[in-house]
Design a protein around this motif. Structure first.
Motif, PDB file in Angstrom:
ATOM      1  N   GLU A   1      -7.223  29.364   3.029  1.00 58.81           N
ATOM      2  CA  GLU A   1      -7.012  29.108   1.607  1.00 58.81           C
ATOM      3  C   GLU A   1      -8.232  28.392   1.036  1.00 58.81           C
ATOM      4  O   GLU A   1      -8.997  27.783   1.763  1.00 58.81           O
ATOM      5  CB  GLU A   1      -5.764  28.253   1.401  1.00 58.81           C
ATOM      6  N   ASN A   2      -8.384  28.452  -0.250  1.00 60.24           N
ATOM      7  CA  ASN A   2      -9.504  27.801  -0.924  1.00 60.24           C
ATOM      8  C   ASN A   2      -9.044  26.440  -1.449  1.00 60.24           C
ATOM      9  O   ASN A   2      -9.143  26.128  -2.636  1.00 60.24           O
ATOM     10  CB  ASN A   2     -10.015  28.691  -2.064  1.00 60.24           C
ATOM     11  N   ARG A   3      -8.505  25.632  -0.506  1.00 55.14           N
ATOM     12  CA  ARG A   3      -7.950  24.328  -0.848  1.00 55.14           C
ATOM     13  C   ARG A   3      -8.153  23.362   0.308  1.00 55.14           C
ATOM     14  O   ARG A   3      -8.337  23.769   1.448  1.00 55.14           O
ATOM     15  CB  ARG A   3      -6.457  24.438  -1.144  1.00 55.14           C
ATOM     16  N   GLY A   4      -8.114  22.083  -0.012  1.00 55.57           N
ATOM     17  CA  GLY A   4      -8.201  21.041   0.999  1.00 55.57           C
ATOM     18  C   GLY A   4      -7.015  20.104   0.877  1.00 55.57           C
ATOM     19  O   GLY A   4      -6.435  19.956  -0.202  1.00 55.57           O
ATOM     20  N   LEU A   5      -6.667  19.466   1.979  1.00 52.84           N
ATOM     21  CA  LEU A   5      -5.553  18.532   2.015  1.00 52.84           C
ATOM     22  C   LEU A   5      -6.074  17.204   2.531  1.00 52.84           C
ATOM     23  O   LEU A   5      -6.777  17.150   3.542  1.00 52.84           O
ATOM     24  CB  LEU A   5      -4.468  19.083   2.939  1.00 52.84           C
TER      25      LEU A   5
ATOM     26  N   THR B   1      -5.377  19.693  -8.856  1.00 50.58           N
ATOM     27  CA  THR B   1      -5.063  18.615  -7.924  1.00 50.58           C
ATOM     28  C   THR B   1      -3.551  18.396  -7.931  1.00 50.58           C
ATOM     29  O   THR B   1      -2.958  18.251  -9.000  1.00 50.58           O
ATOM     30  CB  THR B   1      -5.758  17.305  -8.333  1.00 50.58           C
ATOM     31  N   THR B   2      -2.963  18.380  -6.742  1.00 47.33           N
ATOM     32  CA  THR B   2      -1.547  18.046  -6.598  1.00 47.33           C
ATOM     33  C   THR B   2      -1.472  16.754  -5.808  1.00 47.33           C
ATOM     34  O   THR B   2      -2.070  16.649  -4.737  1.00 47.33           O
ATOM     35  CB  THR B   2      -0.787  19.163  -5.851  1.00 47.33           C
ATOM     36  N   ILE B   3      -0.763  15.777  -6.345  1.00 47.43           N
ATOM     37  CA  ILE B   3      -0.655  14.467  -5.703  1.00 47.43           C
ATOM     38  C   ILE B   3       0.814  14.155  -5.484  1.00 47.43           C
ATOM     39  O   ILE B   3       1.622  14.263  -6.410  1.00 47.43           O
ATOM     40  CB  ILE B   3      -1.297  13.368  -6.577  1.00 47.43           C
ATOM     41  N   ARG B   4       1.134  13.769  -4.245  1.00 44.99           N
ATOM     42  CA  ARG B   4       2.493  13.355  -3.915  1.00 44.99           C
ATOM     43  C   ARG B   4       2.430  12.033  -3.178  1.00 44.99           C
ATOM     44  O   ARG B   4       1.658  11.883  -2.233  1.00 44.99           O
ATOM     45  CB  ARG B   4       3.156  14.386  -3.017  1.00 44.99           C
ATOM     46  N   GLU B   5       3.253  11.081  -3.599  1.00 45.87           N
ATOM     47  CA  GLU B   5       3.374   9.854  -2.816  1.00 45.87           C
ATOM     48  C   GLU B   5       4.311  10.161  -1.657  1.00 45.87           C
ATOM     49  O   GLU B   5       5.341  10.810  -1.822  1.00 45.87           O
ATOM     50  CB  GLU B   5       3.929   8.708  -3.668  1.00 45.87           C
TER      51      GLU B   5
ATOM     52  N   MET C   1       0.847  -1.181   0.000  1.00 50.59           N
ATOM     53  CA  MET C   1       0.000   0.000   0.000  1.00 50.59           C
ATOM     54  C   MET C   1       0.893   1.246   0.000  1.00 50.59           C
ATOM     55  O   MET C   1       1.958   1.246   0.598  1.00 50.59           O
ATOM     56  CB  MET C   1      -0.896   0.020   1.226  1.00 50.59           C
ATOM     57  N   ALA C   2       0.407   2.260  -0.661  1.00 50.87           N
ATOM     58  CA  ALA C   2       1.136   3.517  -0.737  1.00 50.87           C
ATOM     59  C   ALA C   2       0.313   4.616  -0.063  1.00 50.87           C
ATOM     60  O   ALA C   2      -0.919   4.531   0.006  1.00 50.87           O
ATOM     61  CB  ALA C   2       1.400   3.877  -2.191  1.00 50.87           C
ATOM     62  N   ILE C   3       1.002   5.615   0.426  1.00 54.87           N
ATOM     63  CA  ILE C   3       0.349   6.761   1.058  1.00 54.87           C
ATOM     64  C   ILE C   3       0.502   7.955   0.133  1.00 54.87           C
ATOM     65  O   ILE C   3       1.601   8.230  -0.369  1.00 54.87           O
ATOM     66  CB  ILE C   3       0.949   7.039   2.439  1.00 54.87           C
ATOM     67  N   TYR C   4      -0.603   8.657  -0.096  1.00 55.89           N
ATOM     68  CA  TYR C   4      -0.624   9.798  -0.997  1.00 55.89           C
ATOM     69  C   TYR C   4      -1.158  11.033  -0.276  1.00 55.89           C
ATOM     70  O   TYR C   4      -2.179  10.974   0.402  1.00 55.89           O
ATOM     71  CB  TYR C   4      -1.517   9.523  -2.208  1.00 55.89           C
ATOM     72  N   LEU C   5      -0.454  12.127  -0.463  1.00 54.26           N
ATOM     73  CA  LEU C   5      -0.881  13.425   0.032  1.00 54.26           C
ATOM     74  C   LEU C   5      -1.496  14.155  -1.155  1.00 54.26           C
ATOM     75  O   LEU C   5      -0.836  14.334  -2.188  1.00 54.26           O
ATOM     76  CB  LEU C   5       0.315  14.192   0.578  1.00 54.26           C
ATOM     77  N   VAL C   6      -2.773  14.515  -1.030  1.00 54.43           N
ATOM     78  CA  VAL C   6      -3.507  15.123  -2.139  1.00 54.43           C
ATOM     79  C   VAL C   6      -3.989  16.510  -1.723  1.00 54.43           C
ATOM     80  O   VAL C   6      -4.608  16.672  -0.670  1.00 54.43           O
ATOM     81  CB  VAL C   6      -4.725  14.248  -2.535  1.00 54.43           C
ATOM     82  N   GLU C   7      -3.680  17.492  -2.557  1.00 53.83           N
ATOM     83  CA  GLU C   7      -4.173  18.847  -2.338  1.00 53.83           C
ATOM     84  C   GLU C   7      -5.145  19.195  -3.458  1.00 53.83           C
ATOM     85  O   GLU C   7      -4.805  19.087  -4.636  1.00 53.83           O
ATOM     86  CB  GLU C   7      -3.014  19.841  -2.331  1.00 53.83           C
ATOM     87  N   LEU C   8      -6.363  19.554  -3.065  1.00 56.29           N
ATOM     88  CA  LEU C   8      -7.387  19.958  -4.025  1.00 56.29           C
ATOM     89  C   LEU C   8      -7.553  21.471  -3.961  1.00 56.29           C
ATOM     90  O   LEU C   8      -7.711  22.035  -2.871  1.00 56.29           O
ATOM     91  CB  LEU C   8      -8.731  19.300  -3.700  1.00 56.29           C
TER      92      LEU C   8
END
Length: 102
Positions: free
Chosen positions: A46-50, A79-83, A1-8
Motif C-alpha cells: 500500500e502507499n501508506r505508512g503506520l 492522515t488517520t489518527i486513533r488514540e 501520556m497517550a498512545i496514538y496510532l497514525v496512518e499516513l
C-alpha cells in the motif's frame, strides 16, 4: 501520556518520496531517541505508512506530525489518527496485564 496510532497516506509513490526520505528518516530517529516514536513503517503493498507515537496529548501529537518532513514537503494526502489503549500482550502496561485496566 497517550498512545496514538497514525496512518499516513501518500500522494506520490516511494520513488516520489525519495528526495525527502533522508530528512524523514532522521526525524523518525530523533523521535525514537526521545521515546516518542514507538514503531513505524510502510504498510506492505500500500502507499501508506503506520506509526505508533506516545505523546502527552493530541495537541503535542499534532505538532509532531506538522513537523514531519513528508508533511512539510506536501507528500501526505491523508492522515488517520486513533488514540489507543493497549490492554493485552507484551507491550501492554503492567497494570493492564494485571487486569486493572480494560
Amino acid at each position: 501520556m497517550a498512545i496514538y496510532l497514525v496512518e499516513l497516506s501518500y500522494n506520490v509513490d516511494r520513488t516520489g518520496r525519495e528526495p525527502s526520505n533522508p530528512a524523514h528518516v532522521e526525524y523518525l530517529r530523533e523521535l525514537t531517541a526521545d521515546g516518542v516514536l514507538k514503531l513505524g513503517g510502510p504498510l506492505v503493498g500500500e502507499n501508506r505508512g503506520l506509526l505508533l507515537y506516545e505523546a502527552a496529548d493530541r495537541s503535542e501529537l499534532d505538532g509532531i506530525l506538522a513537523a514531519e518532513p513528508y508533511v512539510l514537503a506536501g507528500l501526505v494526502s491523508g492522515t488517520t489518527i486513533r488514540e489507543w489503549q493497549p490492554g493485552k500482550g507484551q507491550w501492554a502496561p503492567e497494570s493492564a496485564a494485571a487486569g486493572t485496566v480494560r
